[in-house]
Write an enzyme that holds these catalytic residues in place. Sequence first.
Site, mmCIF file in Angstrom:
data_model
loop_
_atom_site.group_PDB
_atom_site.id
_atom_site.type_symbol
_atom_site.label_atom_id
_atom_site.label_comp_id
_atom_site.label_asym_id
_atom_site.label_seq_id
_atom_site.Cartn_x
_atom_site.Cartn_y
_atom_site.Cartn_z
ATOM 1 N N ALA A 170 42.190 40.526 52.045
ATOM 2 C CA ALA A 170 41.334 41.703 52.159
ATOM 3 C C ALA A 170 40.587 41.826 50.836
ATOM 4 O O ALA A 170 41.198 41.907 49.771
ATOM 5 C CB ALA A 170 42.172 42.951 52.418
ATOM 6 N N SER A 171 39.282 41.814 50.885
ATOM 7 C CA SER A 171 38.472 41.758 49.677
ATOM 8 C C SER A 171 38.577 43.047 48.866
ATOM 9 O O SER A 171 38.922 44.118 49.377
ATOM 10 C CB SER A 171 37.002 41.510 50.027
ATOM 11 O OG SER A 171 36.847 40.281 50.697
ATOM 12 N N GLN A 172 38.234 42.941 47.586
ATOM 13 C CA GLN A 172 38.209 44.095 46.699
ATOM 14 C C GLN A 172 37.147 45.078 47.179
ATOM 15 O O GLN A 172 35.992 44.708 47.399
ATOM 16 C CB GLN A 172 37.898 43.628 45.278
ATOM 17 C CG GLN A 172 37.959 44.705 44.230
ATOM 18 C CD GLN A 172 37.805 44.120 42.837
ATOM 19 O OE1 GLN A 172 37.700 42.909 42.660
ATOM 20 N NE2 GLN A 172 37.788 44.971 41.825
#
Length: 344
Positions: free
Chosen positions: A111-113
């Site tokens: 899950a991306s920043q």
Amino acid sequence: MGEGVSRERQDPPRNPSQDDPFAEAAGRARRRLVAALDAEGALPDPAWRAAFADVPRHLFVPYYHVGTYGGYERLGRDDPAPEARRRWLDGAYEDRPLGTLLRGGELVSTASQPSLMADMLHALDVRDGDTALEIGAGTGYNAALLSHRLGDTRVTTVDIDPDVTDAARARLHEAGYHPAVVTGDGARGCPDRAPVDRIIATCAVPSEPGAWLAQCRPGAVVVTPLSTGVLRLRVEDARHAEGRFLHTSAYFIPVRGSLPAPPEPRTGGLPRGALESELFRFLLTLASGALDPYEAYALWQREGRPARERYGVTVRDGRQWAWLDDPEGPYVWEVGGEGRMGTG
């Protein structure tokens, strides 16, 4: 960029799980996250601010893995210890990437920043009524943000891994969002949902897939990780696109599917200080297979260690080349191939 909620959207009301025991605490955590993103200037568009304020990220990461010495620790909402559940919920709303799928001891999905997601979504420059294709479904959270902004029927997310798409679809539904979730090779786009106005990739590519441009309307925008940066292309037609990199660094898991992996750049003999520089590693990776590493280093020094925004990529008639400052200037080289086009 268009502001507010799409005027054409007629989606049913969102109905996340009514018995979510974390809803109240998650709401507070979400407000803290939005305040932090606001402080960084990551949410200049009120429509995207509303999306981050409304979409419950914790529903998309019911568990995740954080790096520890020698491996990973799993945190999840199903942990029997209250303190562990609190750490899981707080972590779900921190501005950091989260490892979401572990196979054989290696992360295969993340899950991306959130701040990076906000930068990329802002770069899409969406308008009311646009259609969007996401390459790499991940947890489904980014698709939920797109659905909040554009409406379910205008958003498609595709991933090659059926486990990923099954999980993303289930979490999207739990949160009350229903975009099209497709299992397929994202490098080939999604022909059944073409043409689209915007493409955003959440996985790194070695070069711009031709199928993506072919599935875009003229004037479309493509935002995709390339090298260790994020490239924003404006599409003129199926054979021509051009754009520059955003200022931010970005490290994404490589796309899986039909695209070959780029060659690993040689680094022997290069100064340690250069190898420790994010900006030089960006150039080295972007030019891999086309520029000699020592030539890349000489260019980097000569041009004053240029920031990412000075680089761009042009796609034209089946060729792709990266450039520094000017697509017709002295510093250009092929992307995704072995041939050098020129370095001054």
